[in-house]
Design a protein around this motif. Structure first.
Motif, PDB file in Angstrom:
ATOM      1  N   MET A  73       0.831  -1.204   0.000  1.00  0.00           N
ATOM      2  CA  MET A  73       0.000   0.000   0.000  1.00  0.00           C
ATOM      3  C   MET A  73       0.864   1.252   0.000  1.00  0.00           C
ATOM      4  N   VAL A  74       1.965   1.239   0.739  1.00  0.00           N
ATOM      5  CA  VAL A  74       2.883   2.387   0.745  1.00  0.00           C
ATOM      6  C   VAL A  74       3.460   2.601  -0.646  1.00  0.00           C
ATOM      7  N   LEU A  75       3.873   1.531  -1.311  1.00  0.00           N
ATOM      8  CA  LEU A  75       4.438   1.656  -2.661  1.00  0.00           C
ATOM      9  C   LEU A  75       3.410   2.177  -3.660  1.00  0.00           C
ATOM     10  N   ILE A  76       2.193   1.668  -3.600  1.00  0.00           N
ATOM     11  CA  ILE A  76       1.147   2.158  -4.500  1.00  0.00           C
ATOM     12  C   ILE A  76       0.851   3.626  -4.210  1.00  0.00           C
ATOM     13  N   GLY A  77       0.812   4.002  -2.937  1.00  0.00           N
ATOM     14  CA  GLY A  77       0.579   5.404  -2.567  1.00  0.00           C
ATOM     15  C   GLY A  77       1.679   6.316  -3.064  1.00  0.00           C
ATOM     16  N   ILE A  78       2.933   5.877  -2.928  1.00  0.00           N
ATOM     17  CA  ILE A  78       4.060   6.685  -3.414  1.00  0.00           C
ATOM     18  C   ILE A  78       3.975   6.826  -4.934  1.00  0.00           C
ATOM     19  N   GLY A  79       3.616   5.740  -5.612  1.00  0.00           N
ATOM     20  CA  GLY A  79       3.451   5.811  -7.066  1.00  0.00           C
ATOM     21  C   GLY A  79       2.368   6.792  -7.469  1.00  0.00           C
ATOM     22  N   ALA A  80       1.246   6.793  -6.744  1.00  0.00           N
ATOM     23  CA  ALA A  80       0.155   7.726  -7.041  1.00  0.00           C
ATOM     24  C   ALA A  80       0.588   9.166  -6.789  1.00  0.00           C
ATOM     25  N   VAL A 121      -2.746  12.772  -5.698  1.00  0.00           N
ATOM     26  CA  VAL A 121      -1.777  13.084  -4.644  1.00  0.00           C
ATOM     27  C   VAL A 121      -2.392  12.864  -3.261  1.00  0.00           C
ATOM     28  N   VAL A 122      -3.584  13.355  -3.041  1.00  0.00           N
ATOM     29  CA  VAL A 122      -4.234  13.212  -1.736  1.00  0.00           C
ATOM     30  C   VAL A 122      -4.511  11.734  -1.434  1.00  0.00           C
ATOM     31  N   LEU A 123      -5.044  11.008  -2.418  1.00  0.00           N
ATOM     32  CA  LEU A 123      -5.310   9.588  -2.188  1.00  0.00           C
ATOM     33  C   LEU A 123      -4.018   8.796  -2.024  1.00  0.00           C
ATOM     34  N   GLY A 124      -2.970   9.187  -2.729  1.00  0.00           N
ATOM     35  CA  GLY A 124      -1.681   8.535  -2.551  1.00  0.00           C
ATOM     36  C   GLY A 124      -1.140   8.730  -1.152  1.00  0.00           C
ATOM     37  N   ILE A 125      -1.270   9.943  -0.629  1.00  0.00           N
ATOM     38  CA  ILE A 125      -0.832  10.218   0.743  1.00  0.00           C
ATOM     39  C   ILE A 125      -1.642   9.388   1.740  1.00  0.00           C
ATOM     40  N   LEU A 126      -2.953   9.297   1.513  1.00  0.00           N
ATOM     41  CA  LEU A 126      -3.791   8.478   2.395  1.00  0.00           C
ATOM     42  C   LEU A 126      -3.399   7.002   2.326  1.00  0.00           C
ATOM     43  N   LEU A 127      -3.081   6.504   1.137  1.00  0.00           N
ATOM     44  CA  LEU A 127      -2.630   5.120   1.007  1.00  0.00           C
ATOM     45  C   LEU A 127      -1.335   4.881   1.775  1.00  0.00           C
ATOM     46  N   VAL A 128      -0.414   5.835   1.701  1.00  0.00           N
ATOM     47  CA  VAL A 128       0.846   5.709   2.433  1.00  0.00           C
ATOM     48  C   VAL A 128       0.565   5.640   3.934  1.00  0.00           C
ATOM     49  N   VAL A 129      -0.303   6.514   4.431  1.00  0.00           N
ATOM     50  CA  VAL A 129      -0.626   6.532   5.855  1.00  0.00           C
ATOM     51  C   VAL A 129      -1.289   5.215   6.281  1.00  0.00           C
TER      52      VAL A 129
END
Length: 158
Positions: free
Chosen positions: A16-23, A45-53
């Motif tokens: 999930m962190v990797l997918i968030g960073i990619g987004a 960007v916002v959804l990617g940050i949420l995925l990382v969190v």
């Protein structure tokens, strides 16, 4: 077995962190805008940050989950329940109904059917509970997307 589950949860969090960073990286190549005037890069960007969190939270909280599973197993529960397809099938059927009804019937019937069918997938939800949830989400979704955000999705298509 417990160690295997912990490693799996770490991998899930890392994915999930990797997918968030990619987004975030892909979305940052577009104009970001602001909350009032969102650009095409705002949501990725916002959804990617949420995925990382969320990915970090999954990886960090796995230790508490492993301890809970150990306590559950120690109490005599095997944890070897048969694989259940009802929930996943209901969620997929709900999304398919939203796509079909959204195209032919409009936002209100599509939202109602999606939430109702998906809620039926939970074994603890009663028919009355699923209907109530579907009505509440349909009203709130219609107000938010049609009135507040002016999304060009007709409420009804007849």
């Amino acid at each position: 077995m417990s160690r295997h589950i912990r490693i799996r949860e770490y991998y899930a969090g890392a994915l999930m962190v990797l997918i968030g960073i990619g987004a975030v990286l892909e979305g940052s190549s577009y104009k970001f805008g602001s909350a009032a005037q969102m650009g095409p890069g705002f949501f990725p960007v916002v959804l990617g940050i949420l995925l990382v969190v969320v990915g970090i939270l999954i990886a960090v909280t796995q230790q508490g989950a492993a301890e809970a599973r150990y306590t559950h197993a120690k109490a005599g529960h095997s944890g070897d329940e048969p694989f259940d397809l009802k929930g996943g099938t209901a969620i997929i059927a709900g999304v398919v109904s939203f796509i079909i009804l959204g195209d032919f019937a409009g936002l209100v019937p599509a939202t109602f059917s999606c939430v109702f069918i998906s809620a039926i997938g939970d074994r603890t939800t009663s028919l009355k509970g699923a209907l109530t949830l579907a009505m509440i989400v349909t009203v709130l979704g219609s107000v938010v997307f049609s009135v507040m955000l002016n999304v060009q999705f007709p409420l009804f298509r007849w």
